[in-house]
Design a protein around this motif. Sequence first.
Motif, PDB file in Angstrom:
ATOM      1  N   LEU A   1      70.581 -19.178  -5.518  1.00 55.46           N
ATOM      2  CA  LEU A   1      69.816 -18.943  -6.745  1.00 55.46           C
ATOM      3  C   LEU A   1      70.091 -17.568  -7.345  1.00 55.46           C
ATOM      4  O   LEU A   1      69.983 -17.392  -8.548  1.00 55.46           O
ATOM      5  CB  LEU A   1      68.318 -19.101  -6.479  1.00 55.46           C
TER       6      LEU A   1
ATOM      7  N   ASN B   1      55.862 -21.815  -0.802  1.00 55.23           N
ATOM      8  CA  ASN B   1      56.979 -22.732  -0.985  1.00 55.23           C
ATOM      9  C   ASN B   1      58.303 -22.059  -0.645  1.00 55.23           C
ATOM     10  O   ASN B   1      59.332 -22.348  -1.229  1.00 55.23           O
ATOM     11  CB  ASN B   1      57.027 -23.252  -2.428  1.00 55.23           C
ATOM     12  N   ALA B   2      58.244 -21.112   0.288  1.00 52.13           N
ATOM     13  CA  ALA B   2      59.426 -20.338   0.606  1.00 52.13           C
ATOM     14  C   ALA B   2      59.306 -19.808   2.024  1.00 52.13           C
ATOM     15  O   ALA B   2      58.229 -19.820   2.620  1.00 52.13           O
ATOM     16  CB  ALA B   2      59.560 -19.172  -0.374  1.00 52.13           C
TER      17      ALA B   2
ATOM     18  N   SER C   1      64.880 -18.069 -10.243  1.00 54.64           N
ATOM     19  CA  SER C   1      64.517 -17.321  -9.044  1.00 54.64           C
ATOM     20  C   SER C   1      64.278 -15.869  -9.436  1.00 54.64           C
ATOM     21  O   SER C   1      64.980 -15.322 -10.280  1.00 54.64           O
ATOM     22  CB  SER C   1      65.602 -17.412  -7.980  1.00 54.64           C
TER      23      SER C   1
ATOM     24  N   ASP D   1      63.926 -20.588  -1.153  1.00 51.02           N
ATOM     25  CA  ASP D   1      62.906 -21.164  -2.035  1.00 51.02           C
ATOM     26  C   ASP D   1      63.054 -22.681  -1.992  1.00 51.02           C
ATOM     27  O   ASP D   1      64.144 -23.199  -2.233  1.00 51.02           O
ATOM     28  CB  ASP D   1      63.114 -20.697  -3.484  1.00 51.02           C
TER      29      ASP D   1
ATOM     30  N   GLU E   1      57.082 -14.472  -3.564  1.00 54.33           N
ATOM     31  CA  GLU E   1      58.100 -15.276  -4.239  1.00 54.33           C
ATOM     32  C   GLU E   1      58.264 -14.919  -5.715  1.00 54.33           C
ATOM     33  O   GLU E   1      59.341 -14.545  -6.143  1.00 54.33           O
ATOM     34  CB  GLU E   1      57.799 -16.761  -4.085  1.00 54.33           C
TER      35      GLU E   1
ATOM     36  N   ARG F   1      71.678 -24.593  -3.184  1.00 55.40           N
ATOM     37  CA  ARG F   1      72.233 -23.826  -4.282  1.00 55.40           C
ATOM     38  C   ARG F   1      71.863 -22.381  -4.082  1.00 55.40           C
ATOM     39  O   ARG F   1      70.739 -22.059  -3.695  1.00 55.40           O
ATOM     40  CB  ARG F   1      71.582 -24.323  -5.568  1.00 55.40           C
TER      41      ARG F   1
ATOM     42  N   ASN G   1      67.347 -14.852 -12.060  1.00 58.61           N
ATOM     43  CA  ASN G   1      68.468 -15.757 -12.303  1.00 58.61           C
ATOM     44  C   ASN G   1      67.935 -17.081 -12.785  1.00 58.61           C
ATOM     45  O   ASN G   1      67.014 -17.629 -12.194  1.00 58.61           O
ATOM     46  CB  ASN G   1      69.262 -15.984 -11.012  1.00 58.61           C
TER      47      ASN G   1
ATOM     48  N   PHE H   1      61.550 -31.501  -6.945  1.00 61.77           N
ATOM     49  CA  PHE H   1      61.574 -32.173  -8.236  1.00 61.77           C
ATOM     50  C   PHE H   1      61.219 -33.639  -7.995  1.00 61.77           C
ATOM     51  O   PHE H   1      61.319 -34.124  -6.887  1.00 61.77           O
ATOM     52  CB  PHE H   1      62.974 -32.124  -8.852  1.00 61.77           C
TER      53      PHE H   1
ATOM     54  N   GLN I   1      66.728 -27.744  -2.714  1.00 64.74           N
ATOM     55  CA  GLN I   1      66.162 -28.664  -3.691  1.00 64.74           C
ATOM     56  C   GLN I   1      65.893 -30.010  -3.044  1.00 64.74           C
ATOM     57  O   GLN I   1      66.769 -30.573  -2.399  1.00 64.74           O
ATOM     58  CB  GLN I   1      67.123 -28.815  -4.874  1.00 64.74           C
TER      59      GLN I   1
END
Lengths: 371, 371, 371
Positions: free
Chosen positions: C281, C99-100, B65, C322, B98, C279, B194, C326, C258
């Motif tokens: 980030l 995507n955010a 990120s 974000d 982003e 999570r 990160n 996957f 995710q």
Amino acid sequence: MASRGFCRELYSCIFDYSTPRIALIKSRKVGVMNRLIQLGILAYVIGWVFVWEKGYQEFDTVVSSVTSKVKGVAVTNTSALGTRIWDVADYVIPPQEENAFFVMTNLIITQNQTQGHCPDLPDQSTICNSSHDCIPGFISTHSFGVQTGQCVAYNETVKSCEVYAWCPVENDTELPEPAFLKEAENFTVLIKNNIWFPKFNFSKRNILPNVTTSYLKTCLYDRMHNPFCPIFRLGSIVSEAGESFRDMAIQGGVMGIQIRWDCDLDKKFSKCVPRYSFRRLDSRELDHNVSPGYNFRSAKYYKNINDVESRTLMKVYGIRFDILVFGTATVLCDVIVFQFFKKRYYYREKKFKHVEDYDELSGNEEHGSNP
Amino acid sequence: MASRGFCRELYSCIFDYSTPRIALIKSRKVGVMNRLIQLGILAYVIGWVFVWEKGYQEFDTVVSSVTSKVKGVAVTNTSALGTRIWDVADYVIPPQEENAFFVMTNLIITQNQTQGHCPDLPDQSTICNSSHDCIPGFISTHSFGVQTGQCVAYNETVKSCEVYAWCPVENDTELPEPAFLKEAENFTVLIKNNIWFPKFNFSKRNILPNVTTSYLKTCLYDRMHNPFCPIFRLGSIVSEAGESFRDMAIQGGVMGIQIRWDCDLDKKFSKCVPRYSFRRLDSRELDHNVSPGYNFRSAKYYKNINDVESRTLMKVYGIRFDILVFGTATVLCDVIVFQFFKKRYYYREKKFKHVEDYDELSGNEEHGSNP
Amino acid sequence: MASRGFCRELYSCIFDYSTPRIALIKSRKVGVMNRLIQLGILAYVIGWVFVWEKGYQEFDTVVSSVTSKVKGVAVTNTSALGTRIWDVADYVIPPQEENAFFVMTNLIITQNQTQGHCPDLPDQSTICNSSHDCIPGFISTHSFGVQTGQCVAYNETVKSCEVYAWCPVENDTELPEPAFLKEAENFTVLIKNNIWFPKFNFSKRNILPNVTTSYLKTCLYDRMHNPFCPIFRLGSIVSEAGESFRDMAIQGGVMGIQIRWDCDLDKKFSKCVPRYSFRRLDSRELDHNVSPGYNFRSAKYYKNINDVESRTLMKVYGIRFDILVFGTATVLCDVIVFQFFKKRYYYREKKFKHVEDYDELSGNEEHGSNP
């Protein structure tokens, strides 16, 4: 004695050579069968591993940068807005994105909103008969305001709970059909894509070296006749993906513009070219009507003479074009050839960069130098 | 009898052990050659597969990120705008992205545009002698309006077709040179990155644990002396990539900031550090003048006292910085070592987190504990 | 004669079959050991390579598109702004990203800024006693203006250097605590994710075919009870990642949502489902106080009656979400099975698309048809 025996043992263990004892069968039938099996294995190795799977080559994946620039003007004529012209600064929101661009195609506009009290948009949870039906502080799922606990007249026939909100509240029950900015079908976009294969330090862009400025000024992508023109008509992008722009424009959606670079760097520099393909990335969701298509809310803020803030709320429907760049480069794995090749393609790059030769692009001739 | 014979047959088929008959050659010459060939194969396996290709290790790719924050102020003095100060809220458009940030470096500003009729910008397709040269409803490729069919005076010498557009139309024929916001060269950006390797649940950030707050407040990235300072001067980023900021600022462009994390998790926690490199991602396109560099149009909307909407159109040239994070982590494949390692690096993470030891970073000592 | 001898030599070289001479050992002990070793190798190949590593399958990685839509309203009551309502057009900046999405949680607002002269925010480098302490043209690191060289009163007790800047300058020394828009905890977001495995031309979306519209209107993601509802409460996202929303809202941060699609396309279509995990980030950076969390500056521009531009500067703190998708799909490598399978899953897709069967989703039944 024991030590001497051990030394001899070790010596023979290290330097004696053991090999299977071979029986030689002088039968033509067996011999032919043996060779046929060997030929089969050889054919598999060469045919499958080398030719098909390209097992002898080294791979690298692409690093890419994309910029885009939309062009086009549309005129609308509605009772709420009068005659109005829309240019790129009006319909591309936000003005720049990294690997995507958004074009507004439909719009529900709510002008002159100010913070205050007004009746909420009537629906199951906001229609009321008396103040008892409204709960102070309650926020309905589809509302943009907080209920005050009053029941007020929305129009002559319907009463709804009063809210503290940006007033008047948006009425998005009727979506313009055909789409408000249906002329977006004829807008064009220039997509500039630079790629780089780090392992081979090979870079190229989708404006090919043999493309002239005058060609760029007039060309328009066409899968058959202009497959390397980087200027795309939005309507063509959608129709190439098998969708209808007029339909998609109403509710919005997400389109993928795929640029594929599959480069065999052993071949000519001019053979490494982008291939465009188009695909609708969201599904049409015929069976669900919860938030179909693609829309978001955006606002323009104003202050009046008394320093009171007002805004124009826009529920913007449109098409987001995501530009997806794929690519692999392959190079002969043999180190000696690789060294030789590096200089060769560098030479080619130099040689071909400023040559304007349309044949190189459109032709489909056999690859000459297959090493 | 037959069944008994079959049983014996099957028994011998299953439990008989066939092995090639071996010939033992007691020749020192052949034996030495045999061992040399074996040594060669062994050396290849160990040297190439294990040491070079690291075939014994397990790989993982990075999840990352990125956030960025630009700092800097510029003052401009032009006849159109007077003395004007530009801060981060003015020159970063949009305010957040982003994995990228955009900094305006040049600007063509058209103030007080309102929707109406005015002469189009004169070019080949808009210059006219009489109304016969103008087609009502025609939209020229480079125009931002729809022709009304009238031919009107653009200035004292030139007449052009009248358009319905945001008026007055933008005149982008003269681009400020040197760039309007050339001071952007001295702006700085703090990049916070990160990373996380999911397979090994290992995470780290580019502000290293041994970096103090006071260092962060004053440091500036320098490839030689401050390779781990996450604050970058925009001018340095461009010049590290071998480009000239002054040139790039005029037409704009796309820069790549590459952060590479190649971590051997068997080594010390403090050895896993980011490596920065910079690269111009668009090409300079010396041979094409169609839309070189990077620019887009953005507008600010106002309402005057009579509720008439006006806007300030900005053709914004600038540099988009794309932050590309690469990375692989490797760990010894051996399961036992892996178990042991997991605890060890966890321990290390704990141990090294709050130690401020500059030597660990800047030094180049040999890797001590190669398991 | 020589030629004839050569021919015979060649003939025998090609068609003679050499094979090792085999010794057959009729020992039960050796035979059993031999078979055991063979069984071990077989078990390794089948167990490890095929079952564990799935070496017989073909892989493909995912192409994905994500759109998001935040819902929620918050009311704030401060002395500077009075009672004010915040809806999605106010707190999502920019209004759309690829995507955010970003949600404002805290805010330092500076209203009615105009370009002019005013005292800078007092800090070590701007506090002054007389004009001698101020350098005309100097730009302090944390300042948003250029010093004029004058020393003026900031308030009744402190004097600071005068700057030419957007005045009055922002005072960001006191960050609202608890966060200004702490109600953002209860906002919800609908995430629409479409995936596509190009190699197998398999596509699916996270709104599963057996989810009804009425379920979508009321459901809220819950790891245990509603693992396939695509609507998430922001507070739950943060708490699932083991963080406190109230803490995170103050300084801002970056959250990762995710979505994992691990699809064995040999199984049922309905078994290919998204798995959500969350999570944080960015790291909490307890040991560094230089620019912790996530914030940026954004401005709204106004023009007053005299055409003087003013702006409202917002230092926006918030959480950027974000969305990371996957996924791998695997298919039996066998070509015959693959051909057969293609038709089969196509058939399944057709068959299962419009069936609304909750059991399929929530149940955990055994995979029936393991080819």
